[in-house]
Write an enzyme that holds these catalytic residues in place. Structure first.
Site, PDB file in Angstrom:
ATOM      1  N   ARG A 117       5.849   7.729  -2.449  1.00 53.32           N
ATOM      2  CA  ARG A 117       6.583   6.497  -2.743  1.00 53.32           C
ATOM      3  C   ARG A 117       7.763   6.327  -1.787  1.00 53.32           C
ATOM      4  NH1 ARG A 117       5.635   1.689  -5.233  1.00 53.32           N
ATOM      5  NH2 ARG A 117       7.181   1.119  -6.786  1.00 53.32           N
ATOM      6  N   THR A 422      -1.956  -4.741  -3.177  1.00 53.49           N
ATOM      7  CA  THR A 422      -1.898  -3.447  -2.530  1.00 53.49           C
ATOM      8  C   THR A 422      -3.354  -3.114  -2.231  1.00 53.49           C
ATOM      9  OG1 THR A 422      -1.311  -1.141  -2.847  1.00 53.49           O
ATOM     10  CG2 THR A 422      -1.744  -2.322  -4.797  1.00 53.49           C
ATOM     11  N   THR A 440       0.243   0.872  -0.475  1.00 60.14           N
ATOM     12  CA  THR A 440       0.783  -0.477  -0.565  1.00 60.14           C
ATOM     13  C   THR A 440       1.931  -0.690   0.403  1.00 60.14           C
ATOM     14  OG1 THR A 440       1.680  -2.082  -2.158  1.00 60.14           O
ATOM     15  CG2 THR A 440       2.486   0.162  -2.330  1.00 60.14           C
ATOM     16  N   GLU A 442       3.770  -3.260  -1.022  1.00 58.87           N
ATOM     17  CA  GLU A 442       4.240  -4.074  -2.159  1.00 58.87           C
ATOM     18  C   GLU A 442       3.727  -5.509  -2.055  1.00 58.87           C
ATOM     19  OE1 GLU A 442       5.095  -4.588  -5.107  1.00 58.87           O
ATOM     20  OE2 GLU A 442       6.356  -6.338  -5.098  1.00 58.87           O
ATOM     21  N   GLU A 461       9.168  -2.592  -1.012  1.00 59.26           N
ATOM     22  CA  GLU A 461       8.934  -1.852  -2.262  1.00 59.26           C
ATOM     23  C   GLU A 461      10.158  -1.774  -3.161  1.00 59.26           C
ATOM     24  OE1 GLU A 461       5.599  -1.054  -3.769  1.00 59.26           O
ATOM     25  OE2 GLU A 461       5.576  -0.581  -1.646  1.00 59.26           O
ATOM     26  N   ASP A 464      10.671  -3.358  -6.512  1.00 60.40           N
ATOM     27  CA  ASP A 464      10.150  -2.811  -7.770  1.00 60.40           C
ATOM     28  C   ASP A 464      11.273  -2.249  -8.653  1.00 60.40           C
ATOM     29  OD1 ASP A 464       7.574  -3.540  -7.285  1.00 60.40           O
ATOM     30  OD2 ASP A 464       6.775  -1.527  -7.020  1.00 60.40           O
ATOM     31  N   SER A 485       6.796   2.676  -9.945  1.00 57.16           N
ATOM     32  CA  SER A 485       5.542   2.018  -9.556  1.00 57.16           C
ATOM     33  C   SER A 485       4.616   1.893 -10.757  1.00 57.16           C
ATOM     34  CB  SER A 485       4.848   2.857  -8.486  1.00 57.16           C
ATOM     35  OG  SER A 485       3.544   2.378  -8.257  1.00 57.16           O
ATOM     36  N   SER A 486       3.586   1.086 -10.576  1.00 55.33           N
ATOM     37  CA  SER A 486       2.507   0.989 -11.561  1.00 55.33           C
ATOM     38  C   SER A 486       1.195   1.553 -11.026  1.00 55.33           C
ATOM     39  CB  SER A 486       2.272  -0.473 -11.936  1.00 55.33           C
ATOM     40  OG  SER A 486       3.419  -1.010 -12.512  1.00 55.33           O
ATOM     41  N   GLY A 506      -2.684  -4.408  -7.619  1.00 51.97           N
ATOM     42  CA  GLY A 506      -2.292  -5.441  -8.574  1.00 51.97           C
ATOM     43  C   GLY A 506      -0.931  -5.295  -9.203  1.00 51.97           C
TER      44      GLY A 506
HETATM   45  N1  GLU Z   1       4.670  -2.344  -5.850  1.00 51.97           N
HETATM   46  C1  GLU Z   1       3.555  -2.142  -6.686  1.00 51.97           C
HETATM   47  C2  GLU Z   1       3.678  -0.879  -7.468  1.00 51.97           C
HETATM   48  O1  GLU Z   1       4.111   0.097  -6.951  1.00 51.97           O
HETATM   49  C3  GLU Z   1       2.275  -2.055  -5.908  1.00 51.97           C
HETATM   50  C4  GLU Z   1       2.069  -3.251  -5.073  1.00 51.97           C
HETATM   51  C5  GLU Z   1       1.300  -4.286  -5.761  1.00 51.97           C
HETATM   52  O2  GLU Z   1       0.160  -4.032  -6.098  1.00 51.97           O
HETATM   53  O3  GLU Z   1       1.851  -5.354  -5.931  1.00 51.97           O
HETATM   54  O4  GLU Z   1       3.323  -0.827  -8.596  1.00 51.97           O
END
Ligand code: GLU
Length: 622
Positions: A117, A422, A440, A442, A461, A464, A485-486, A506
């Site tokens: 990350r 991503t 990603t 982001e 990023e 986030d 993050s997700s 996503g």
């Molecule tokens: N920034 C997102 C995350 O870390 C991933 C990027 C995205 O899919 O928009 O969860």
């Protein structure tokens, strides 16, 4: 195999390998005589043996499976594929971003992860996202995302290096070589790349540098043209020759730090392009981190995911624990989806309250993933109707296994500002190694800021992080911290052997997408292909009614297929985005399922983002 001369592209003639029989009168060469210059065939599913690679891009998957055919292992193939995605999917991934790498070691059977990350600069202030002119937060998009202040220290080069050193057989130079060649010879622009470029035109034009590469002649490259990136080819070769410390300690580090502090803002833009705080020392200090995976048992399967700094593993795992006591197989589809949506919302409530970078936040990971906690949380599910949102977080200190009273913690609505792009890949080899890797920059297009002469975009990023500082928020801005993050790369074992590996892009919809695919495959009995293709609905407990983060945002196809069955529960399903835009789609996922006798079913997205490509080493056993 048939070789078809497709169309003249620039000075080249593109050859596409697209089928099984000769096309009379067109083919003038055979496969033995010439390797195709460009691979444009999209193969959503391949079934076979000996290894597989799946991603959203045909060139990238082809490069990955060729690594396997040449004797490389799944880690070598994953890094080669990821580097190729940096060429063909430069708006979703690349050297300027970060990601999470989950690896199942075929030799030991153990699952490991790398947290690659991005990090906040040491000098990032807590009010970094507040516009000093107005005293209010910058608008999220396009203002905040198009900035130097949103750029985190990239983690992707360090992730590749770490993965190869620990588990690969290729040196970095060899793993990056096919992608360097691809960047040099170029790829055929498809509708998705064209559309993503067009959707980013204003953001790219905010800089003096980016349009030179991505907006030749002032507009998005035409569909069918060849897009080349010789600067990126050179950068890959230099990193291969000199190692990633050259990236983090050398001229690129200085360039990145300087760009973020003084963005090359176009005099013609009306975007503010706020400057950031990164110094070369932030890059010099960057490290990808090995972490133990999250683990939950679910109906006899072992589900391994990504721990914090991602919220993926804890949130997917908690939701599965909430669902496990329910006999979903005996329910009709509406009831299954109702339970799926509610479990996701509850887990999201806890994600918001408890999960952040573990170097800064004492994340109660064991509690979040305990069956006792899941039992307490599951009490909130009413079998007949959806609960009001936002649902409050649970209390991890209360271990009595009893239903919590509704007033035990106030619900907090935190706007969900994560965006929706991503990229994701899955790879396996003949030795039982498995890689699930989500990476990603982001936003689609990241910060929009190109690193000149290097051929890659910088991430955004840090958006986030929560925009507004709240000392109780585990995802508040802190210097050096990783934004939550997700991303949820997931490997599922059955009796110690790989069963399915899957992941998705996503933003925060990644978590429900991965959860939905697991429920689809294990509880609803869909095939892995059907699970990847299934229309998606996504409940993130946002408590909002806006289109971007409504409680249940859904693809129109989900509303069409499942809406009537969910209406009795009181759900309002909101389309995820304007029809025809990238935002209308949720999760172009990839997966590999492991069948008996070494049979592999490699699956990529059939339609979202124009469809992906899943390839196996051999259609035959042995
Ligand atoms: N920034 C997102 C995350 O870390 C991933 C990027 C995205 O899919 O928009 O969860």
């Amino acid at each position: 195999m048939r070789i078809v001369v497709t169309r003249p592209v620039g000075a080249l003639t593109a050859l596409a390998v697209i089928g099984a029989t000769a096309l009379a009168g067109v083919a003038t060469q055979t496969a033995a005589q010439a390797e195709p210059a460009h691979y444009t065939t999209k193969t959503p599913t391949s079934v076979g043996f000996g290894g597989a690679v799946t991603s959203v891009d045909p060139e990238a998957s082809k490069i990955g499976v060729d690594v396997l055919k040449q004797g490389g292992n799944a880690v070598d193939a994953a890094v080669a594929t990821a580097a190729a995605l940096g060429v063909t999917e430069p708006y979703s991934s690349g050297l300027g971003g970060g990601g999470y790498f989950v690896f199942r070691d075929g030799r030991t059977g153990q699952v490991h992860t790398i947290d690659g990350r991005e990090t906040a600069p040491a000098a990032m202030p807590k009010d970094a996202f507040i516009d000093p002119k107005t005293g209010k937060p910058y608008n999220f998009t396009p203002e905040l995302v198009t900035s130097g202040v949103s750029v985190g220290v990239p983690g992707t080069p360090a992730t590749w290096d770490s993965a190869l050193r620990q588990w690969g057989t290729y040196p970095l130079r060899r793993a990056l070589a096919p992608a360097a060649d691809l960047a040099q010879r170029g790829f055929v622009v498809d509708q998705t790349f064209h559309q993503q470029t067009s959707e980013n035109q204003k953001r790219f034009e905010a800089y003096t540098t980016t349009p030179k590469l991505f907006l030749p002649d002032g507009q998005a490259p035409a569909v069918g043209s060849v897009f080349r990136n010789p600067d990126l080819a050179r950068t890959y070769r230099q990193i291969g020759a000199r190692g990633t410390r050259w990236f983090y300690d050398g001229p690129i580090a200085h360039q990145i730090a300087s760009l973020t502090r003084t963005p090359p803002k176009s005099p013609d833009t009306d975007l503010p392009v706020p400057a950031g705080f990164m110094e070369p020392s932030d890059l010099a200090g960057y490290r990808a981190i090995d972490r133990a995976p999250t683990h939950v048992g679910y109906r006899g399967y072992d589900v391994y995911g990504m721990p914090p700094s991602s919220s993926g593993g804890t949130t997917v795992g908690e939701a599965l624990n909430i669902l496990e006591p329910y006999d979903l197989q005996s329910m009709d589809t509406g009831a299954v989806l109702h339970h799926y949506l509610e479990s996701s919302a509850l887990a999201f409530a806890d994600r918001g309250r408890y999960v952040g970078d573990p170097a800064y936040v004492d994340v109660p990971q064991d509690d979040l993933l305990s069956d006792t906690f899941a039992k307490e949380r599951g009490c909130a599910i009413d079998e007949t109707k959806a609960f009001d949102q936002p649902a409050p977080a649970g209390d991890v200190t209360d271990d009595d296994g009893q239903c919590a009273s509704a007033s035990q913690s106030a619900a907090q609505r935190r706007p969900d500002t994560e965006n929706v792009e991503t990229t994701n890949l899955t790879a396996t080899d003949r030795w039982g190694n498995v890689v699930e890797y989500t990476l990603t920059i982001e936003q689609t297009g990241g910060s929009g800021m190109l690193v000149p002469q290097r051929g890659f975009l910088l991430n955004n990023e840090l958006t986030d992080f929560s925009t507004v500082f709240d000392p109780a928020d585990p995802n508040r801005i802190q210097p050096g911290k990783r934004p939550r993050s997700s991303m949820s790369p997931t490997i599922i074992l059955k009796d110690g052997k790989p069963f399915v590996a899957l992941g998705s892009p996503g933003g925060s919809t990644i978590i429900p997408t991965v959860l939905q695919m697991i429920v689809d495959r294990i509880d609803r009995g869909l095939t892995i292909e059907q699970a990847i293709a299934d229309p998606r609905g996504s409940d993130r407990n946002t408590g909002s009614t806006s289109a971007v983060d409504a409680p249940v945002t859904a693809e129109q196809s989900f509303i069409d297929r499942y809406g009537a069955q969910l209406t009795p529960y009181g759900y309002t399903l909101t389309p995820a985005g304007q029809p025809g835009t990238s935002a209308a789609e949720i999760g172009a996922a990839t997966a590999i399922e492991f069948g008996p006798g070494g049979l592999l079913t490699a699956v990529s997205e059939p339609t979202r983002r124009g469809g992906g490509s899943a390839l196996v080493v051999s259609p035959n056993a042995g």
